[in-house]
Scaffold this active site. Structure first.
Site, PDB file in Angstrom:
ATOM      1  N   THR A 101      29.446  50.237   3.568  1.00  0.00           N
ATOM      2  CA  THR A 101      28.719  49.045   3.136  1.00  0.00           C
ATOM      3  C   THR A 101      27.595  49.519   2.230  1.00  0.00           C
ATOM      4  OG1 THR A 101      29.245  47.866   5.164  1.00  0.00           O
ATOM      5  CG2 THR A 101      27.403  47.031   3.872  1.00  0.00           C
ATOM      6  N   LYS A 176      30.970  41.556   2.051  1.00  0.00           N
ATOM      7  CA  LYS A 176      30.428  42.205   3.248  1.00  0.00           C
ATOM      8  C   LYS A 176      28.999  41.736   3.531  1.00  0.00           C
ATOM      9  CE  LYS A 176      30.267  44.899   6.825  1.00  0.00           C
ATOM     10  NZ  LYS A 176      30.431  46.361   6.811  1.00  0.00           N
ATOM     11  N   LYS A 244      20.001  48.713   7.283  1.00  0.00           N
ATOM     12  CA  LYS A 244      20.304  49.015   5.876  1.00  0.00           C
ATOM     13  C   LYS A 244      21.092  47.881   5.241  1.00  0.00           C
ATOM     14  CE  LYS A 244      23.999  51.076   5.164  1.00  0.00           C
ATOM     15  NZ  LYS A 244      25.424  50.761   4.910  1.00  0.00           N
TER      16      LYS A 244
END
Length: 293
Positions: A101, A176, A244
């Site tokens: 990701t 995502k 993150k």
């Protein structure tokens, strides 16, 4: 055509999810070469027949297809764009599939740099955690040229069951982000529901039997709530990596002039946990936020 007999697959990143993913490719009959910063983490795969590469450069020179699933966008940039990285050393015509990701802008940059060298770069982040990786039931969100997607889809099907081509390079990463935004608020709701049940004097496992199959049902409720109840906070997905992801999603939302209050609240709560030493726990450790308050 990427046949099993003539295709060498490289895999970089054999962590919580990558280890299972690489194992599936081996079991499917593909030749596999792997590289990770800590060779010990790859011991089980090497015992199963994977071949060790000494560096990203060596792996790139051997492989026809390379999968990567590393930690942060900075790791992706180093692996792909560094002097010893994949694009500088991969064979023309090879396929580079990043399942980390990362940021949509970096995915686009990698695609353009790869294209200049006749290399096919694809962003294909995944969802499903350690369970999805172990059971080869990942959701895979693909950003790429249509032709490239058609070529690698059989390989992706070894790793997942819900494989969707979302559009041009970067589209997989944007998808995502939508996934992580949905999870962020949902995790707050799951934790609040379990703690509410406990405070009401109910058996939370019995409560789950009722609510997990109704309108409140979700992947997190079915898969992570039982871990909360059992006191199992081992990572299927690290809090530090979820932070993150949420920061990337928040940055992208700001670029689109969009308010994301649910995401912002979840990020604040997870950062509080990380400050308390929970950054290497699984995302279900959000349950502890109420215990520490």
């Amino acid at each position: 055509m990427l046949s099993k007999e003539n295709t060498v697959i490289g895999f970089i990143g054999t962590g919580v999810m990558g280890k299972s993913m690489a194992s599936h490719l081996l079991e499917a009959g593909y030749q596999l070469t792997i590289f990770t910063r800590t060779k010990e983490k790859a011991a089980e795969l090497l015992e199963k027949g994977a071949i060790w590469s000494q560096s990203t450069r060596e792996l790139a020179q051997r492989a026809d297809v390379v999968f990567t699933i590393v930690g942060y966008p900075s790791d992706v940039e180093e692996v792909y764009l560094g002097e010893d990285g994949l694009i500088a050393n991969a064979k023309p015509g090879s396929y580079l599939i990043d399942m980390t990701t990362s940021t949509p802008s970096l995915a686009k940059k990698i695609h353009e740099k790869a294209k200049e060298k006749g290399i096919h770069a694809i962003d294909a982040p995944v969802s499903g955690g350690d369970v999805g990786a172990r059971e080869a039931r990942l959701a895979i969100m693909v950003g790429s040229d249509e032709q490239d997607f058609q070529e690698v889809e059989p390989l992706l099907s070894v790793l997942g069951t819900n494989i969707v081509h979302q559009g041009e390079p970067g589209a997989g990463q944007h998808t995502k982000m939508a996934n992580q935004i949905a999870i962020a608020s949902n995790m707050i709701g799951v934790c609040e529901a379990i703690i509410y049940a406990e405070k009401a004097g109910l058996d939370p496992e019995t409560v789950l039997k009722s609510i997990s199959t109704g309108a409140a049902g979700s992947w997190s409720l079915s898969n992570l709530a039982p871990r909360m109840i059992a006191g199992n906070f081992e990572p299927g997905f690290f809090i530090k990596h979820f932070i993150k992801d949420m920061k990337i999603a928040l940055d992208e939302a700001k670029r689109m002039d969009m308010e994301v209050p649910g995401l912002s609240m979840a990020l604040s709560m997870y950062e509080h946990l990380a400050e308390k030493g929970e950054e290497n726990s699984g995302t279900q450790a959000l349950y502890k936020y109420w215990k520490q308050s």
